[in-house]
Design an enzyme around this catalytic site. Structure first.
Site, short mmCIF file in Angstrom:
data_model
loop_
_atom_site.label_atom_id
_atom_site.label_comp_id
_atom_site.label_asym_id
_atom_site.label_seq_id
_atom_site.Cartn_x
_atom_site.Cartn_y
_atom_site.Cartn_z
N LYS A 96 0.82 -1.21 0.00
CA LYS A 96 0.00 0.00 0.00
C LYS A 96 0.86 1.26 0.00
O LYS A 96 2.05 1.25 0.30
CB LYS A 96 -0.98 -0.03 1.16
CG LYS A 96 -2.07 -1.08 0.91
CD LYS A 96 -3.22 -1.01 1.86
CE LYS A 96 -4.30 -2.00 1.41
NZ LYS A 96 -5.40 -2.09 2.38
N ARG A 135 -3.40 -10.11 5.06
CA ARG A 135 -3.77 -10.27 3.65
C ARG A 135 -2.61 -9.71 2.82
O ARG A 135 -2.30 -8.51 2.91
CB ARG A 135 -5.08 -9.53 3.38
CG ARG A 135 -5.64 -9.70 1.98
CD ARG A 135 -7.01 -9.02 1.88
NE ARG A 135 -7.58 -9.15 0.54
CZ ARG A 135 -7.35 -8.32 -0.46
NH1 ARG A 135 -6.55 -7.28 -0.29
NH2 ARG A 135 -7.91 -8.53 -1.65
#
Length: 284
Positions: free
Chosen positions: A223, A263
């Site tokens: 991210k 995840r």
């Protein structure tokens, strides 16, 4: 790290943080859009994630990157359903990453064991009623709005307090709809309507999130806030393929803190990080 009700025993009884492998069956996801867009390559990628250590492979057919537009439910089903069926036939544990009850229902019928909804049930009014009629575990993420506007919604008085309050409100809504909260996992939604300092604050205070009383999933992989941290030039985030080691570090820290799952895009190193965290925790 308590597991949600409804998972197969072999997964529910694991004494470590689970590793969820990301499988984006999309042309436009922020990290790997288009790489696994055809059914056979997606099934092979999911099989490889499982071989590399993914406890669950999370199949998604709609991008949630900033600015992404919604697609039709029929298109989403066409993308994900053959992949879910193919992986289930291979014995791979599968979750479906969707904001639509229609997609979740089709994939559950095909063998998906878990629903991962980044909207926490807010994007589709049919999601909560459908969940109340099923026995599947459900991941409810903190979400303030769709991808087209979420970057404008990253305003908080205190991000940890605010996210905890908003996740509590989702639990209340789920309970009011008749959903068994013992089946619910929470996700603070790193990167969704959050700027870099917000993400770090949430990671620093995982205890506050776990105090909500539900298993916790953390999704930090590749991210933007990791890219910002690792930037070699100010204002130019490190490219996506250079962020995995930092993501593995987040996995180790989150696992040591006791989160239920992480995840990630590349599972092998994250699985190693989970094992290191467990050994570190158990040695004390």
């Amino acid at each position: 790290m308590r597991a949600p009700r409804g998972l197969p025993r072999a997964i529910a009884e694991m004494d470590r943080t689970l590793v969820m492998g990301i499988l984006n069956v999309t042309p436009d996801s922020f990290s790997d859009g288009g790489r696994w867009a055809d059914t056979q390559s997606a099934i092979e990628r999911g099989r490889r994630l499982h071989v590399d250590g993914a406890d669950i492979v999370d199949v998604g057919g709609e991008s949630t990157r900033p600015g992404a537009e919604r697609i039709r439910a029929e298109e989403e089903i066409d993308r994900v359903l053959p992949v879910v069926r193919g992986l289930v036939d291979l014995g791979v544990p599968v979750s479906i990453d969707t904001m639509r009850a229609e997609v979740a229902e089709a994939c559950a019928a095909a063998g998906a064991m878990l629903v991962n909804d980044v909207s926490g049930g807010r994007a589709d009014p049919e999601m909560l009623p459908w969940l109340a009629r099923t026995s599947l575990p459900y991941i409810a993420m903190h979400w303030r709005g769709p991808s087209t506007v979420m970057e404008d919604l990253a305003t908080y008085d205190d991000v940890v307090v605010d996210v905890c309050a908003e996740l509590t409100a989702r639990l209340d809504a789920l309970s009011a709809a008749g959903v068994d909260l013992d089946r619910v996992v929470l996700d603070p939604g790193l990167g969704f309507a959050k700027r870099s300092p917000h993400n770090w604050a949430l990671l620093r205070d995982l205890a506050a999130l776990m105090a909500l009383g539900r298993p916790l999933l953390i999704g930090a992989s590749r991210k933007r806030f990791l890219g910002d941290l690792l930037a070699d030039v100010v204002g130019e985030p490190r490219p996506l393929d250079g962020r995995d080691a930092a993501g593995d570090a987040v996995t180790a820290l989150a696992s040591a803190a006791g989160v239920w799952g992480v995840r990630v895009h590349e599972v092998r190193a994250s699985r190693d990080a989970v094992l290191v965290a467990r050994a570190w925790r158990d040695s004390s």
